[in-house]
Motif scaffolding. Structure first.
Motif, PDB file in Angstrom:
ATOM      1  N   THR B  74       0.857  -1.185   0.000  1.00 10.36           N
ATOM      2  CA  THR B  74       0.000   0.000   0.000  1.00 10.36           C
ATOM      3  C   THR B  74       0.893   1.234   0.000  1.00 10.36           C
ATOM      4  OG1 THR B  74      -0.093  -0.166   2.421  1.00 10.36           O
ATOM      5  CG2 THR B  74      -1.935  -1.105   1.180  1.00 10.36           C
ATOM      6  N   PRO B  75       0.436   2.348  -0.589  1.00 11.11           N
ATOM      7  CA  PRO B  75       1.305   3.521  -0.705  1.00 11.11           C
ATOM      8  C   PRO B  75       1.462   4.264   0.624  1.00 11.11           C
ATOM      9  CG  PRO B  75      -0.812   3.921  -1.765  1.00 11.11           C
ATOM     10  CD  PRO B  75      -0.839   2.502  -1.300  1.00 11.11           C
ATOM     11  N   LEU B  76       2.695   4.647   0.918  1.00 10.17           N
ATOM     12  CA  LEU B  76       2.990   5.433   2.121  1.00 10.17           C
ATOM     13  C   LEU B  76       3.262   6.892   1.765  1.00 10.17           C
ATOM     14  CD1 LEU B  76       5.349   2.852   3.857  1.00 10.17           C
ATOM     15  CD2 LEU B  76       3.048   3.479   4.618  1.00 10.17           C
ATOM     16  N   MET B  77       4.123   7.112   0.776  1.00 11.13           N
ATOM     17  CA  MET B  77       4.441   8.470   0.326  1.00 11.13           C
ATOM     18  C   MET B  77       4.731   8.415  -1.174  1.00 11.13           C
ATOM     19  SD  MET B  77       6.976   9.877   3.385  1.00 11.13           S
ATOM     20  CE  MET B  77       6.403  11.580   3.505  1.00 11.13           C
ATOM     21  N   THR B  78       4.610   9.585  -1.811  1.00 10.79           N
ATOM     22  CA  THR B  78       4.936   9.707  -3.239  1.00 10.79           C
ATOM     23  C   THR B  78       5.982  10.803  -3.407  1.00 10.79           C
ATOM     24  OG1 THR B  78       2.691   9.073  -3.861  1.00 10.79           O
ATOM     25  CG2 THR B  78       4.000  10.184  -5.541  1.00 10.79           C
ATOM     26  N   VAL B  79       6.972  10.547  -4.257  1.00 13.33           N
ATOM     27  CA  VAL B  79       7.943  11.591  -4.598  1.00 13.33           C
ATOM     28  C   VAL B  79       7.258  12.523  -5.587  1.00 13.33           C
ATOM     29  CG1 VAL B  79      10.236  12.106  -5.495  1.00 13.33           C
ATOM     30  CG2 VAL B  79       9.807   9.916  -4.346  1.00 13.33           C
ATOM     31  N   THR B 163      10.834  16.431  -2.733  1.00 15.82           N
ATOM     32  CA  THR B 163       9.637  16.581  -1.912  1.00 15.82           C
ATOM     33  C   THR B 163       8.797  15.318  -1.992  1.00 15.82           C
ATOM     34  OG1 THR B 163       9.611  18.968  -2.240  1.00 15.82           O
ATOM     35  CG2 THR B 163       7.548  17.961  -1.536  1.00 15.82           C
ATOM     36  N   LEU B 164       8.357  14.861  -0.812  1.00  9.51           N
ATOM     37  CA  LEU B 164       7.500  13.685  -0.690  1.00  9.51           C
ATOM     38  C   LEU B 164       6.156  14.127  -0.155  1.00  9.51           C
ATOM     39  CD1 LEU B 164      10.175  11.730   1.305  1.00  9.51           C
ATOM     40  CD2 LEU B 164       9.431  11.092  -0.985  1.00  9.51           C
ATOM     41  N   ARG B 165       5.087  13.528  -0.688  1.00 11.01           N
ATOM     42  CA  ARG B 165       3.757  13.795  -0.148  1.00 11.01           C
ATOM     43  C   ARG B 165       3.263  12.553   0.578  1.00 11.01           C
ATOM     44  NH1 ARG B 165      -1.171  13.390  -2.727  1.00 11.01           N
ATOM     45  NH2 ARG B 165      -0.096  13.305  -4.708  1.00 11.01           N
ATOM     46  N   ALA B 166       2.780  12.731   1.813  1.00 12.10           N
ATOM     47  CA  ALA B 166       2.284  11.606   2.601  1.00 12.10           C
ATOM     48  C   ALA B 166       0.946  11.136   2.049  1.00 12.10           C
ATOM     49  CB  ALA B 166       2.147  12.006   4.068  1.00 12.10           C
ATOM     50  N   ARG B 167       0.805   9.840   1.808  1.00 10.09           N
ATOM     51  CA  ARG B 167      -0.429   9.247   1.303  1.00 10.09           C
ATOM     52  C   ARG B 167      -1.327   8.771   2.436  1.00 10.09           C
ATOM     53  NH1 ARG B 167       0.437   7.415  -4.083  1.00 10.09           N
ATOM     54  NH2 ARG B 167      -1.701   6.664  -3.970  1.00 10.09           N
TER      55      ARG B 167
END
Lengths: 275, 232
Positions: B74-79, B163-167
Motif C-alpha cells: 500500500t502507498p505510504l508516500m509519493t515523490v 519533496t515527498l507527499r504523505a499518502r
C-alpha cells in the motif's frame, strides 16, 4: 449407516490413510527419499513443497540445503534467522552491498545484520535468482489474480511467510525483505528491471548453514512474473548433515569481505562455546 | 504553514507527517546521503518495503513519481518533486557490524546509521525487528551488467532537494548518514534540512482509493511536528 458414522469407523478410516502418497509432501523419515544426493542416513529433511505453499525447518550449523525446481516453475522465496535469536536475521541490503554484487549465485554469502554469515551458496545450476523484488503480497495478488489469501488458489508469499513465521514464534514485524531462487531479475543501466524467468526444469541451488538457522520458504510465483495466471510448480527440498565452511575451504578466503564475515561468525560461535 | 529543521551531520531525526502534508529534504551542502525509513503512523507493522517499492516502480532508482510502498503493498508516500533524478533503494543502512566487513574491524568505533535508527525508533516503541532495507536519498548505487554494485560519487549538489507527499499519516525516521569510508557523502557528512508543509489545498487528490489511513493500535506517538536533530 456409513462406516464413518461411529468413532470406531472414523478412526479406522483415518488410520487406513497411512502410507498414502501425494505429489507434494514431506517424506518422513527423510532417509526414505529415493536417490538421495548424500549418504541416505545423512538426510535430515526431504520434502516436496506444492506450488502456492510453504515450509519451514530449523537446520544445524553445517547442514546443506538443496532446493530444486523439478518442473521449471518453482520460485523459492527464502528467509533465514539465527535460530533462537531471531533478531539476527537475513539482511538483503548488507548481502548485496557488502559483496559488491546485486545477483545471487555460487560463492555468495547470505549475511545477517550482525556482520556474520547465516548461510553460503555452495552450488548453483540455475543462475536465475533475485535479491531485489522480494515476494508477493495479499493486496498485489488480489489485484493480479483475484485473491492472495493462503487458502486461495493464488496465495501471496508474504501471507505464507506470516504463517511460517508464526509457527516459529515470530510476527509480521519479523519479516524483512526476502530472497528468491529460480526466477531471475536483471538490472538495466537505467535501473529498470528485466524479468528473466526460469532456467527451465531441473535447476538447483545448495546452501550451507553457517550457524543454526530457522529457514522459512514460500513457493509462489515471482512478483515480476508477468504471466496473467498464477503459475507455481512444486519445489523439492533436501537437507543433509555436512560440515560448515572452514578456513581450508576456498570460499573462506574468496573475498576480503567474506573472510571477515566468516571470522566474525567464528568468533561469535567460539564465544558462545559452539565452535 | 511549514516547520523547518536542520539535521546536523551524523544526527537522527523523526516526525509524523500527516496525510496530504509534504516533506522536503534539502541537501544543504551537496552529496549527503539521507537514510530514510517510513511507517504507517497508526500501525508501524506496516512499513516501508524496498522490494514492494521496486516491484511497483519496475526499477531500483527513485525519482519524481515513485511511490514508496509498504510491506503490505500500500502507498505510504509519493515523490512529487526531485532535483536529482536518482536515489537508492538497494544499499540499506551502514552499521558498525557491516562496516567491519566492508572496510575492516578498525571502523567499529565509528558512527553508523543503524544506531541512529535504533535510538530514534525507540522513542516510538520501535526496535531492531522494525528496521528493514531503507531508502538512501541522494545516494548513487549503480548496477553493472555482471551485477557489480557499489556506492559511487553522488549526483547531488548544494541546495538540491526533493519533496515527498504523505499518502496516509506516516512516521518518518531519518539517519543523516555518518559514513566516512565511502563516497555516499563525499567522505564528509554534512547537514540537511527537513521541511514539513501543510496540505496543499490545490493539490490533486489521490483517486486510487488506496490511501486511506490505517486504523491500527496506534503505536506511533510522534508529536506531529518535526524536531531538531541532536548534534552527532
Amino acid at each position: 449407516m456409513a462406516a464413518t458414522a461411529t468413532t470406531y469407523g472414523a478412526r479406522a478410516h483415518a488410520r487406513a490413510q497411512e502410507g498414502a502418497r501425494a505429489e507434494a509432501m514431506p517424506v518422513v523419515p527423510a532417509r526414505d527419499w529415493p536417490d538421495p544426493p548424500c549418504e541416505a542416513g545423512h538426510l535430515v529433511w526431504a520434502e516436496t513443497v506444492a506450488g502456492g505453499n510453504y515450509t519451514h525447518r530449523v537446520l544445524a550449523r553445517g547442514t546443506e540445503l538443496r532446493l530444486t525446481d523439478p518442473h521449471g516453475d518453482a520460485c523459492a522465496h527464502l528467509l533465514l534467522y539465527a535460530d533462537g535469536r531471531p533478531w539476527e536475521r537475513l539482511n538483503v541490503a548488507d548481502t548485496v552491498k557488502v559483496q559488491w554484487n546485486a545477483y545471487l549465485g555460487e560463492g555468495v554469502l547470505l549475511l545477517s545484520d550482525q556482520g556474520r554469515v547465516l548461510a553460503s551458496v555452495v552450488a548453483d545450476t540455475s543462475g536465475r535468482h533475485d535479491a531485489l523484488c522480494g515476494t508477493s503480497t495479499l493486496v498485489r495478488n488480489t489485484e493480479r489474480y483475484g485473491d492472495g489469501s493462503p487458502q486461495s488458489p493464488s496465495p501471496a508469499g508474504r501471507e505464507l511467510f506470516k504463517l511460517a513465521a508464526a509457527k516459529n514464534g515470530l510476527e509480521p514485524r519479523d519479516l524483512p525483505p526476502s530472497l528468491s531462487f529460480f526466477q531471475g531479475v536483471r538490472v538495466r543501466e537505467d535501473g529498470t528491471l528485466d524479468f528473466t524467468g526460469s532456467a527451465g526444469p531441473g535447476g538447483s541451488v545448495t546452501l550451507r548453514a553457517e550457524q543454526d538457522v530457522t529457514v522459512l520458504i514460500a513457493n509462489v510465483p515471482h512478483p515480476a512474473d508477468d504471466r496473467p495466471h498464477y503459475v507455481s510448480s512444486p519445489l523439492e527440498v533436501l537437507a543433509w548433515r555436512a560440515a560448515p565452511t572452514g578456513p581450508d575451504d576456498p570460499l573462506w578466503d574468496a573475498t576480503p569481505e567474506g573472510r571477515r564475515a566468516f571470522l566474525n561468525t567464528a568468533e561469535f560461535l567460539a564465544a558462545r562455546g559452539l565452535a | 504553514m511549514s516547520t523547518r529543521s536542520v539535521v546536523a551531520a551524523r544526527a537522527a531525526w523523526s516526525a509524523v507527517v500527516r496525510e496530504g502534508e509534504t516533506l522536503t529534504i534539502t541537501d544543504l551542502h551537496g552529496n549527503q546521503a539521507v537514510d530514510f525509513l517510513v511507517y504507517d503512523a497508526h500501525d508501524t507493522s506496516v512499513r516501508y518495503s524496498a522490494p514492494d517499492t521496486v516491484q511497483a516502480r519496475g526499477g531500483i532508482f527513485l525519482t519524481t513519481g515513485s511511490v514508496l510502498m509498504s510491506s503490505e503493498h500500500t502507498p505510504l508516500m509519493t515523490v512529487v518533486r526531485d532535483d536529482v533524478g536518482r536515489h537508492d533503494t538497494v544499499g540499506g543502512a551502514c552499521s558498525k557490524e557491516s562496516n567491519t566487513l566492508r572496510y575492516g574491524h578498525h571502523t567499529f568505533a565509528q558512527h553508523a546509521c543503524v544506531d541512529n535508527f535504533l535510538a530514534e525508533g525507540a522513542r516510538y516503541g520501535l526496535g531492531k525487528r522494525d528496521l528493514v532495507s531503507n531508502i538512501n536519498w541522494y545516494m548513487n548505487v549503480p548496477v553493472e551488467k555482471d551485477g557489480t554494485l557499489g556506492i559511487v560519487d553522488g549526483l547531488s549538489a548544494p541546495g538540491l532537494s526533493l519533496t515527498l507527499r504523505a499518502r496516509r499519516d506516516v512516521l518518518v525516521l531519518v539517519s543523516n548518514c555518518p559514513q566516512i569510508n565511502n563516497p555516499c557523502n563525499g567522505f564528509e557528512p554534512t547537514a540537511v534540512e527537513m521541511t514539513i508543509t501543510g496540505p496543499d489545498r490545490d493539490a490533486e487528490h489521490d483517486t486510487d482509493g488506496t490511501h486511506d489511513s490505517g486504523s491500527g493500535s496506534g503505536s506511533g506517538s510522534g508529536s506531529g511536528s518535526a524536531r531538531d536533530g541532536d548534534a552527532g
